[in-house]
Design an enzyme around this catalytic site. Structure first.
Site, mmCIF file in Angstrom:
data_model
loop_
_atom_site.group_PDB
_atom_site.id
_atom_site.type_symbol
_atom_site.label_atom_id
_atom_site.label_comp_id
_atom_site.label_asym_id
_atom_site.label_seq_id
_atom_site.Cartn_x
_atom_site.Cartn_y
_atom_site.Cartn_z
ATOM 1 N N GLY A 56 35.875 51.999 37.766
ATOM 2 C CA GLY A 56 34.432 51.516 37.828
ATOM 3 C C GLY A 56 33.925 51.331 36.455
ATOM 4 O O GLY A 56 32.741 51.101 36.555
ATOM 5 N N TRP A 58 33.724 48.393 35.021
ATOM 6 C CA TRP A 58 33.122 46.848 35.060
ATOM 7 C C TRP A 58 31.796 46.950 35.861
ATOM 8 O O TRP A 58 30.606 46.602 35.503
ATOM 9 C CB TRP A 58 33.875 45.991 35.673
ATOM 10 C CG TRP A 58 34.788 45.296 34.691
ATOM 11 C CD1 TRP A 58 35.320 45.807 33.619
ATOM 12 C CD2 TRP A 58 35.241 43.795 34.825
ATOM 13 N NE1 TRP A 58 36.360 44.966 33.039
ATOM 14 C CE2 TRP A 58 36.194 43.569 33.640
ATOM 15 C CE3 TRP A 58 35.037 42.606 35.615
ATOM 16 C CZ2 TRP A 58 36.682 42.580 33.208
ATOM 17 C CZ3 TRP A 58 35.750 41.609 35.304
ATOM 18 C CH2 TRP A 58 36.379 41.516 34.440
ATOM 19 N N ASP A 82 36.935 48.101 46.277
ATOM 20 C CA ASP A 82 38.365 48.330 45.953
ATOM 21 C C ASP A 82 38.872 48.862 46.932
ATOM 22 O O ASP A 82 38.312 49.680 47.942
ATOM 23 C CB ASP A 82 38.476 49.397 44.704
ATOM 24 C CG ASP A 82 39.745 49.396 43.910
ATOM 25 O OD1 ASP A 82 39.825 48.450 42.970
ATOM 26 O OD2 ASP A 82 40.551 49.780 44.465
ATOM 27 N N ASP A 98 39.565 45.911 51.471
ATOM 28 C CA ASP A 98 40.656 44.772 50.744
ATOM 29 C C ASP A 98 40.116 43.299 50.418
ATOM 30 O O ASP A 98 39.419 42.808 51.428
ATOM 31 C CB ASP A 98 41.822 44.616 51.883
ATOM 32 C CG ASP A 98 42.879 43.903 51.319
ATOM 33 O OD1 ASP A 98 42.809 43.058 50.515
ATOM 34 O OD2 ASP A 98 44.109 43.776 51.939
ATOM 35 N N ASP A 123 38.553 42.034 38.320
ATOM 36 C CA ASP A 123 39.450 42.364 37.298
ATOM 37 C C ASP A 123 40.620 42.824 38.116
ATOM 38 O O ASP A 123 41.450 43.809 37.661
ATOM 39 C CB ASP A 123 38.802 43.656 36.302
ATOM 40 C CG ASP A 123 39.682 44.170 35.345
ATOM 41 O OD1 ASP A 123 40.606 43.154 34.963
ATOM 42 O OD2 ASP A 123 39.590 45.325 34.827
ATOM 43 N N LYS A 163 40.203 37.969 36.175
ATOM 44 C CA LYS A 163 41.582 38.205 35.355
ATOM 45 C C LYS A 163 42.624 37.219 36.081
ATOM 46 O O LYS A 163 42.639 36.931 36.899
ATOM 47 C CB LYS A 163 41.962 39.555 35.489
ATOM 48 C CG LYS A 163 42.969 40.169 34.568
ATOM 49 C CD LYS A 163 44.056 41.141 34.929
ATOM 50 C CE LYS A 163 43.757 42.585 35.525
ATOM 51 N NZ LYS A 163 43.448 43.241 34.101
HETATM 52 N N1 SAM Z 1 37.916 46.812 36.460
HETATM 53 C C1 SAM Z 1 38.126 47.964 36.716
HETATM 54 C C2 SAM Z 1 37.496 48.912 35.877
HETATM 55 O O1 SAM Z 1 37.025 48.423 34.909
HETATM 56 O O2 SAM Z 1 37.438 50.045 35.981
HETATM 57 C C3 SAM Z 1 39.623 48.288 36.872
HETATM 58 C C4 SAM Z 1 40.418 47.394 37.778
HETATM 59 S S1 SAM Z 1 42.158 47.830 37.960
HETATM 60 C C5 SAM Z 1 42.625 46.943 36.714
HETATM 61 C C6 SAM Z 1 42.548 46.867 39.241
HETATM 62 C C7 SAM Z 1 42.124 47.484 40.652
HETATM 63 O O3 SAM Z 1 42.589 46.175 41.648
HETATM 64 C C8 SAM Z 1 42.912 48.652 41.334
HETATM 65 O O4 SAM Z 1 42.061 49.597 41.231
HETATM 66 C C9 SAM Z 1 43.382 48.200 42.583
HETATM 67 O O5 SAM Z 1 43.115 49.165 43.514
HETATM 68 C C10 SAM Z 1 42.497 46.856 42.780
HETATM 69 N N2 SAM Z 1 43.020 46.228 43.845
HETATM 70 C C11 SAM Z 1 44.374 45.528 43.926
HETATM 71 N N3 SAM Z 1 44.366 44.868 45.053
HETATM 72 C C12 SAM Z 1 43.343 44.831 45.605
HETATM 73 C C13 SAM Z 1 42.737 44.308 47.000
HETATM 74 N N4 SAM Z 1 43.804 43.552 47.763
HETATM 75 N N5 SAM Z 1 41.645 44.568 47.407
HETATM 76 C C14 SAM Z 1 40.990 45.465 46.528
HETATM 77 N N6 SAM Z 1 41.244 46.024 45.472
HETATM 78 C C15 SAM Z 1 42.639 45.673 45.166
#
Ligand code: SAM
Length: 312
Positions: A56, A58, A82, A98, A123, A163
């Protein structure tokens, strides 16, 4: 290794704890904003979507920046999506869902009461496998899923930040993003390590082709691309604009810094601001702690034959 060792090796990890951010990635969005003026821009951002938001940081940046003044607080709406649950944040509505599903797009639209978003950020990252080609491919698919959802919820003229892994598909991704945005830049904030192939596409001025109907299956990476696109030469070759961003005097994310940065301020270890709730590795930690991960020490287990009846 002591608790402070990561504080020495990763200056943005340490600063994140000092400034109360849930993750060091907060600085990436802050530095992208410094360069591209994402939050104020031509018009002030009131509705923002944070895709792949957990834990969280961002969303925290959006919450702090967009709700800075009292008058704007009421009208600002932030939706964070997420797969994983995350701890609540002021002014942020969470959807545990998702981003590849159209139902998630519909839920976002419901939260905005039918109005479109001014800004979408993503991200998102899959769990990396260490196999670079596979990781790059999955990351690209996630970016395209984020683009698809964005075409459902973003207003014309709005901005999208996501990203990207700078691999061989970057030219194709750039071309696909250019179909929807008049300006696309690939940017590398100072807080993103040089040793990582991570970068961010900053897509400005959403202007979809006339008559475009948003859907979730288009466009996707096409394997014929290597033949059709990647081999373009000379003036036909697409050069993706690349920008290193963030104040160049800012901390270098690849350097190790002494624990005491400021002679007037003594170093004090700080715990993370908000540990993840229900992280996917929680079960593995529990099994390990209780010694339940130990493998059977039998010849068949060692040979990977598990429950096979060897007829002995
Ligand atoms: N931006 C976040 C922060 O600043 O705290 C960090 C994000 S983290 C690098 C990547 C996130 O992408 C993970 O929490 C993962 O659960 C989520 N993610 C991956 N595939 C996803 C999907 N298909 N739908 C939703 N979230 C997804």
């Amino acid at each position: 290794m002591g608790r402070s060792s990561k504080d020495k090796r990763d200056i943005y990890y340490r600063l994140a704890k000092e400034e109360g951010w849930r993750a060091r990635s907060a600085f990436k969005l802050l530095q992208l904003d410094e360069e591209f003026n994402l939050f104020k821009g031509k018009t002030r951002v009131r509705r923002a979507v944070d895709l792949c938001a957990a834990p969280g940081s961002w969303s925290q940046v959006l919450s702090r920046k967009l709700r800075a003044s009292n008058e704007s607080c009421e009208e600002v709406k932030i939706v964070a999506v997420d797969l994983q649950a995350m701890a609540p944040l002021p002014g942020v509505t969470q959807i545990q869902g998702d981003i590849t599903k159209v139902s998630t797009a519909q839920e976002i639209i419901r939260h905005f009461e039918g109005q479109a978003a001014d800004l979408v950020v993503c991200d998102g990252a899959p769990d990396v496998t260490g196999l670079h080609d596979v990781d790059e491919y999955i990351q690209a698919q996630l970016l395209l899923a984020a683009l698809n959802i964005t075409t459902h919820v973003l207003k014309p003229g709005g901005n999208f930040v996501a990203k990207i892994f700078r691999g061989k598909d970057v030219t194709l991704l750039y071309s696909q993003l250019k179909i929807f945005f008049s300006m696309v830049t690939c940017a590398k904030p100072r807080s993103s390590r040089n040793s990582s192939i991570e970068a961010f596409v900053v897509c400005q001025n959403y202007s979809p082709p006339e008559g475009y109907i948003p859907n979730m299956s288009n466009p996707l990476l096409d394997h014929s691309y290597d033949v059709d696109f990647n081999q373009l030469e000379g003036p036909n070759r697409i050069i993706v604009p690349f920008l290193a961003c963030g104040d160049l005097s800012a901390f270098d994310s690849d350097r190790t810094y002494p624990l005491q940065l400021d002679s007037n301020k003594e170093y004090k270890y700080l715990p993370p601001t908000q540990p993840p709730i229900q992280p996917p590795y929680q079960q593995a930690c529990h099994l390990r702690k209780n010694n339940l991960l130990a493998k059977e020490d039998s010849p068949s287990a060692l040979l990977g034959l598990g429950a096979l009846n060897l007829g002995t």
